[in-house]
Design a protein around this motif. Structure first.
Motif, short mmCIF file in Angstrom:
data_model
loop_
_atom_site.label_atom_id
_atom_site.label_comp_id
_atom_site.label_asym_id
_atom_site.label_seq_id
_atom_site.Cartn_x
_atom_site.Cartn_y
_atom_site.Cartn_z
N ALA A 50 0.84 -1.21 0.00
CA ALA A 50 0.00 0.00 0.00
C ALA A 50 0.87 1.26 0.00
CB ALA A 50 -0.93 -0.01 1.21
N ILE A 51 1.92 1.25 0.81
CA ILE A 51 2.83 2.40 0.84
C ILE A 51 3.52 2.54 -0.51
CG2 ILE A 51 4.94 3.34 1.88
CD1 ILE A 51 4.06 1.88 4.49
N GLY A 52 3.91 1.42 -1.10
CA GLY A 52 4.55 1.44 -2.42
C GLY A 52 3.67 2.01 -3.50
N ILE A 61 9.37 -1.79 -7.28
CA ILE A 61 10.65 -1.38 -6.70
C ILE A 61 10.45 -0.79 -5.32
CG2 ILE A 61 12.59 0.22 -6.95
CD1 ILE A 61 12.43 -0.29 -9.97
N ASN A 62 9.42 0.04 -5.16
CA ASN A 62 9.14 0.63 -3.85
C ASN A 62 8.88 -0.46 -2.81
OD1 ASN A 62 9.34 3.16 -5.00
ND2 ASN A 62 7.16 3.53 -5.05
N THR A 81 16.55 -3.77 -3.54
CA THR A 81 16.24 -3.06 -4.78
C THR A 81 17.15 -3.52 -5.91
OG1 THR A 81 15.49 -1.15 -3.50
CG2 THR A 81 15.99 -0.78 -5.83
N LEU A 82 18.44 -3.63 -5.62
CA LEU A 82 19.39 -4.11 -6.64
C LEU A 82 19.05 -5.54 -7.07
CD1 LEU A 82 22.79 -2.68 -5.34
CD2 LEU A 82 21.50 -1.96 -7.37
N GLY A 83 18.72 -6.38 -6.11
CA GLY A 83 18.35 -7.75 -6.43
C GLY A 83 17.12 -7.80 -7.33
N PHE A 84 16.17 -6.93 -7.07
CA PHE A 84 14.94 -6.92 -7.86
C PHE A 84 15.17 -6.43 -9.29
CE2 PHE A 84 10.96 -5.12 -9.39
CZ PHE A 84 10.12 -6.20 -9.23
#
Length: 181
Positions: A50-52, A61-62, A81-84
């Motif tokens: 929800a925040i994302g 990403i968020n 984030t880098l992994g994603f």
């Protein structure tokens, strides 16, 4: 250091198998981080999601950033984030080299059609699970239905709806405990 490596690998796997963006990734994140790793609870994932959605940027990403931050602070946020994004960078780089010839093949077009259908199923499953778990009381189901109508029928921005419902819940919560409704 081990947990950062595990975060990277988990989000690499999520990024590798997430087709269709943020909505399609929620069941995959839930499976990996809640069921398999037990790093988060189901309601925490929904909160991060929800925040994302209301935070500027890409939902997927968020959400991965928030999950990583929750688990291991700023380093966890960066690593998650880098992994994603790593699989996307590799895949886009490879596809860009062959895109013009790649799309000519009917089996590639059929594969993309199949992927779109699976993404639709994942999105519907996500919506169903969120509604089932969060709209079990009359007031929460009414909020869901009202919000859905505002978005689907009247094309009102979800950001406005989230802000409006948040104000409504805050005011209602001041009068009553909303969890008792």
């Amino acid at each position: 250091m081990k947990i950062l490596f595990q975060l990277y690998l988990s989000f690499f796997k999520i990024g590798l198998f997430t087709f269709g963006g943020g909505y399609a990734m929620l069941p995959i994140i839930e499976e990996e981080l809640v069921s398999k790793r037990k790093w988060l609870k189901k309601d925490e994932i929904l909160d991060f999601y929800a925040i994302g959605q209301v935070t500027p940027g890409i939902i997927a990403i968020n959400t991965s950033t928030f999950c990583g931050y929750y688990k291991k602070g700023i380093a966890g946020a960066i690593i998650s984030t880098l992994g994603f994004i790593t699989p996307s960078i590799f895949i886009i780089t490879i596809i860009s080299k062959f895109i013009s010839k790649f799309l000519e093949y009917s089996f590639v077009q059929n594969a993309f059609s199949g992927i779109r259908i699976v993404v639709c199923v994942l999105v519907i499953k996500t919506v169903f699970n969120i509604v089932k778990e969060n709209a079990s009381k009359k007031i929460t189901f009414f909020v869901f239905l009202f919000s859905f109508i505002l978005v689907a029928v009247f094309a009102i921005s979800p950001v406005i709806i989230v802000i409006g419902i948040s104000v409504f819940a805050y005011l209602l919560g001041r009068k009553n405990d909303i969890s008792n409704l």
